[in-house]
Design a protein around this motif. Sequence first.
Motif, PDB file in Angstrom:
ATOM      1  N   VAL A 223      -6.861 100.248 -26.695  1.00 20.27           N
ATOM      2  CA  VAL A 223      -8.118 101.218 -27.511  1.00 20.27           C
ATOM      3  C   VAL A 223      -7.243 100.640 -28.954  1.00 20.27           C
ATOM      4  O   VAL A 223      -7.699 100.351 -29.557  1.00 20.27           O
ATOM      5  CB  VAL A 223      -8.878 101.953 -26.759  1.00 20.27           C
ATOM      6  N   ASP A 224      -7.039 101.418 -28.612  1.00 19.26           N
ATOM      7  CA  ASP A 224      -5.666 102.242 -29.807  1.00 19.26           C
ATOM      8  C   ASP A 224      -4.831 100.959 -30.252  1.00 19.26           C
ATOM      9  O   ASP A 224      -5.245 100.004 -31.460  1.00 19.26           O
ATOM     10  CB  ASP A 224      -4.599 102.674 -29.668  1.00 19.26           C
ATOM     11  N   ASP A 225      -4.602  99.694 -29.819  1.00 16.80           N
ATOM     12  CA  ASP A 225      -3.407  98.920 -30.589  1.00 16.80           C
ATOM     13  C   ASP A 225      -4.204  97.667 -29.986  1.00 16.80           C
ATOM     14  O   ASP A 225      -3.663  96.575 -30.850  1.00 16.80           O
ATOM     15  CB  ASP A 225      -2.064  98.671 -29.803  1.00 16.80           C
ATOM     16  N   ALA A 226      -4.655  96.752 -29.105  1.00 13.95           N
ATOM     17  CA  ALA A 226      -4.811  95.849 -29.217  1.00 13.95           C
ATOM     18  C   ALA A 226      -6.960  95.074 -29.628  1.00 13.95           C
ATOM     19  O   ALA A 226      -6.844  94.015 -29.225  1.00 13.95           O
ATOM     20  CB  ALA A 226      -4.871  94.110 -27.625  1.00 13.95           C
ATOM     21  N   LEU A 227      -7.599  96.283 -28.692  1.00 12.03           N
ATOM     22  CA  LEU A 227      -9.218  95.659 -28.576  1.00 12.03           C
ATOM     23  C   LEU A 227      -9.661  95.235 -30.231  1.00 12.03           C
ATOM     24  O   LEU A 227     -10.174  94.069 -29.754  1.00 12.03           O
ATOM     25  CB  LEU A 227      -9.839  96.878 -28.976  1.00 12.03           C
ATOM     26  N   ALA A 228      -9.117  95.528 -31.565  1.00  7.99           N
ATOM     27  CA  ALA A 228      -9.418  95.121 -32.841  1.00  7.99           C
ATOM     28  C   ALA A 228      -8.732  93.384 -32.585  1.00  7.99           C
ATOM     29  O   ALA A 228      -9.628  92.747 -33.447  1.00  7.99           O
ATOM     30  CB  ALA A 228      -8.388  95.331 -33.749  1.00  7.99           C
ATOM     31  N   GLY A 229      -7.998  93.180 -32.135  1.00  9.01           N
ATOM     32  CA  GLY A 229      -7.293  91.301 -32.255  1.00  9.01           C
ATOM     33  C   GLY A 229      -7.689  90.861 -31.143  1.00  9.01           C
ATOM     34  O   GLY A 229      -7.318  89.628 -30.832  1.00  9.01           O
ATOM     35  N   TYR A 230      -8.408  91.809 -30.112  1.00 11.12           N
ATOM     36  CA  TYR A 230      -8.893  90.796 -28.506  1.00 11.12           C
ATOM     37  C   TYR A 230      -9.020  89.218 -28.598  1.00 11.12           C
ATOM     38  O   TYR A 230      -8.968  88.588 -27.399  1.00 11.12           O
ATOM     39  CB  TYR A 230      -9.437  92.006 -27.728  1.00 11.12           C
ATOM     40  N   SER A 231     -10.789  89.368 -29.158  1.00  8.31           N
ATOM     41  CA  SER A 231     -10.913  87.330 -29.727  1.00  8.31           C
ATOM     42  C   SER A 231     -10.126  87.354 -29.866  1.00  8.31           C
ATOM     43  O   SER A 231     -10.061  86.218 -29.210  1.00  8.31           O
ATOM     44  CB  SER A 231     -12.380  88.007 -30.491  1.00  8.31           C
ATOM     45  N   GLU A 232      -9.323  87.280 -30.932  1.00  4.94           N
ATOM     46  CA  GLU A 232      -8.336  86.385 -31.286  1.00  4.94           C
ATOM     47  C   GLU A 232      -6.706  86.017 -29.800  1.00  4.94           C
ATOM     48  O   GLU A 232      -6.866  85.002 -29.911  1.00  4.94           O
ATOM     49  CB  GLU A 232      -7.763  86.085 -32.475  1.00  4.94           C
ATOM     50  N   GLY A 273     -13.594  92.401 -31.506  1.00  5.58           N
ATOM     51  CA  GLY A 273     -12.739  92.582 -29.944  1.00  5.58           C
ATOM     52  C   GLY A 273     -13.854  93.487 -28.915  1.00  5.58           C
ATOM     53  O   GLY A 273     -13.553  93.468 -28.191  1.00  5.58           O
ATOM     54  N   SER A 274     -14.503  94.444 -29.473  1.00  6.60           N
ATOM     55  CA  SER A 274     -14.377  95.227 -28.627  1.00  6.60           C
ATOM     56  C   SER A 274     -15.807  94.489 -27.798  1.00  6.60           C
ATOM     57  O   SER A 274     -16.108  94.631 -26.485  1.00  6.60           O
ATOM     58  CB  SER A 274     -15.184  96.600 -29.177  1.00  6.60           C
ATOM     59  N   ALA A 275     -16.811  93.314 -28.853  1.00 12.53           N
ATOM     60  CA  ALA A 275     -18.074  92.902 -28.249  1.00 12.53           C
ATOM     61  C   ALA A 275     -17.344  91.360 -26.856  1.00 12.53           C
ATOM     62  O   ALA A 275     -18.066  91.769 -25.784  1.00 12.53           O
ATOM     63  CB  ALA A 275     -18.685  91.745 -28.967  1.00 12.53           C
ATOM     64  N   ALA A 276     -16.612  91.340 -27.956  1.00 14.87           N
ATOM     65  CA  ALA A 276     -15.657  89.567 -26.937  1.00 14.87           C
ATOM     66  C   ALA A 276     -14.648  91.142 -25.482  1.00 14.87           C
ATOM     67  O   ALA A 276     -15.033  90.282 -24.425  1.00 14.87           O
ATOM     68  CB  ALA A 276     -14.692  89.898 -27.265  1.00 14.87           C
ATOM     69  N   PHE A 277     -14.793  91.926 -25.290  1.00 11.18           N
ATOM     70  CA  PHE A 277     -13.991  92.891 -24.025  1.00 11.18           C
ATOM     71  C   PHE A 277     -15.613  93.505 -23.978  1.00 11.18           C
ATOM     72  O   PHE A 277     -15.026  93.237 -22.343  1.00 11.18           O
ATOM     73  CB  PHE A 277     -13.615  93.698 -24.916  1.00 11.18           C
ATOM     74  N   ALA A 278     -16.325  93.319 -23.848  1.00  9.46           N
ATOM     75  CA  ALA A 278     -17.936  94.239 -23.458  1.00  9.46           C
ATOM     76  C   ALA A 278     -18.061  92.847 -22.231  1.00  9.46           C
ATOM     77  O   ALA A 278     -18.562  92.900 -21.666  1.00  9.46           O
ATOM     78  CB  ALA A 278     -18.388  94.906 -24.425  1.00  9.46           C
ATOM     79  N   SER A 279     -17.963  92.050 -23.212  1.00  4.33           N
ATOM     80  CA  SER A 279     -18.468  90.718 -22.124  1.00  4.33           C
ATOM     81  C   SER A 279     -17.702  90.619 -21.144  1.00  4.33           C
ATOM     82  O   SER A 279     -18.555  89.506 -19.920  1.00  4.33           O
ATOM     83  CB  SER A 279     -18.580  89.230 -23.437  1.00  4.33           C
ATOM     84  N   GLU A 280     -16.378  90.776 -21.093  1.00  5.52           N
ATOM     85  CA  GLU A 280     -15.789  89.980 -19.783  1.00  5.52           C
ATOM     86  C   GLU A 280     -15.707  91.289 -18.756  1.00  5.52           C
ATOM     87  O   GLU A 280     -15.800  91.418 -17.988  1.00  5.52           O
ATOM     88  CB  GLU A 280     -14.185  90.261 -20.379  1.00  5.52           C
ATOM     89  N   LEU A 281     -15.975  92.607 -19.290  1.00  4.01           N
ATOM     90  CA  LEU A 281     -17.253  93.939 -18.078  1.00  4.01           C
ATOM     91  C   LEU A 281     -18.103  93.146 -18.093  1.00  4.01           C
ATOM     92  O   LEU A 281     -18.505  93.083 -16.550  1.00  4.01           O
ATOM     93  CB  LEU A 281     -16.798  94.868 -19.015  1.00  4.01           C
ATOM     94  N   GLY A 282     -18.981  92.488 -18.599  1.00  4.99           N
ATOM     95  CA  GLY A 282     -20.165  92.090 -18.018  1.00  4.99           C
ATOM     96  C   GLY A 282     -20.178  90.584 -17.026  1.00  4.99           C
ATOM     97  O   GLY A 282     -20.406  90.344 -16.240  1.00  4.99           O
ATOM     98  N   TRP A 283     -18.901  90.102 -17.145  1.00  8.52           N
ATOM     99  CA  TRP A 283     -18.607  89.014 -16.287  1.00  8.52           C
ATOM    100  C   TRP A 283     -18.162  89.415 -15.097  1.00  8.52           C
ATOM    101  O   TRP A 283     -18.432  88.909 -14.114  1.00  8.52           O
ATOM    102  CB  TRP A 283     -17.189  88.126 -16.962  1.00  8.52           C
TER     103      TRP A 283
END
Length: 464
Positions: A223-232, A273-283
Amino acid sequence: MSQTRPTVSPSIVWFRDDLRITDQPALRAAMDTGATIALYVLDEESPGIRPLGGAARWWLHHALAALRVELDQIGVPLILRRGAAGAVVPAFAAECGAGALFWNRRYGGGERRADAAVKEAVRSTGIRAQSFQASLLHEPWELTNRQGGPYKVFTPFWKELSSHDFRRPLPTPDRQQAPDGVPRSDRLEQWGLLPGVPDWSKPLGEAWAPGPRAGHELLEEFVDDALAGYSEDRDRPGRAGTSRLSPYLRWGHVSPFEVWHEVGRRRREASAGSAAFASELGWREFAWHQLYHHPDLATVNLRREFDAYPWWRPGGGGDQAGLLGHWQRGTTGFPLVDAGQRELWATGWMHNRVRMVSASLLVKNLGIDWRLGEQWFWDTLVDADGASNAFNWQWAAGCGADASPFFRIFNPLTQEKTHDPEGEYTRLWIPELGSPDYPEPCVDLRESREIALAAFRSLPKGRP
């Protein structure tokens, strides 16, 4: 340990895939009633419950050791027993003189049948039995499509699920007085969960630390280091762009509620990034939704017209047996796939983008039944669970729910150029890359693609 029958009826919390003490509703319910004993049953006998693969057994050994330490800190002894849950759990409750039994729900077909048998058996003796939601954000039977059935397409499923409010994580229970007269426990070492000789697990121990502490540290770092860039960054296997939380979610070291709210805490500053990661939880939730409604997900095509697809299976002749071995060992001659398969063998994990490319090569270019790939991942992944592993293999093969269109055949060379352009990932796992020791491609990509598409076009019409 003493086997003296306790003078006060204790409660039992039955652990399964929820090996943590924080955000643990069954544990909290048990401790709210008084003295509590924790039970874990290694069940490899109940019908429909799939025995764990080798990497998962390694993880479970260390996860139970970590759980025992955490439970000791709050005064709850952990008892280990082995056998069919329908027999072991009621017998254990009688042995303890228990007044109540609590557990968190499971959703596979065999697991649900075993749990129902336990509930019926203990209630028939007057013991209170209660289950809780802990491993999923939703109960699979609560979400239905407009026709009142299970969702088959992810987008409307996720739209509905993500519109709900999810409870806040529960805190760690306060320490209690340890119960008197604790029953005997198997010794963890007796179970033989760790590999023998040769011991192939050393790299797993270097890559992972099973248990809630490491899981929560990893969540915080992500969350601190990678979430912001997760979608890329999530599609770049050479970067630390993914959470690597999958085994910690699979074994319940962290709960989906903890992950959801921790990611939500940073939603404004890391919105994409958080939206993309949340959708992975949804998957992940979508996979369990499918398993609940299709308990044979690991063996039966959801799209039944694929029953006619001529995938190779053992005994089918040809040279596919050799090709399967090359794929398993990471010697196909396609660097991205080979790097992934070697990462899998060494660490029990593979980057998600590479999983898709590797699966596509196996089932479409090599023409090998997806169930053989699913079984290999089941045995070698530390994060293999009953839903996601089978669901994602069916997705890759084109025969599952909301599956990748069959004609979407990943070209592993193009994928490598796109997602590992500098070669950091492939060079890390293939030291002989570029030398005469690295094999030539084991199959012609263009020719094998045409063969796969022709086989697909031959399937019965009226595909859903």
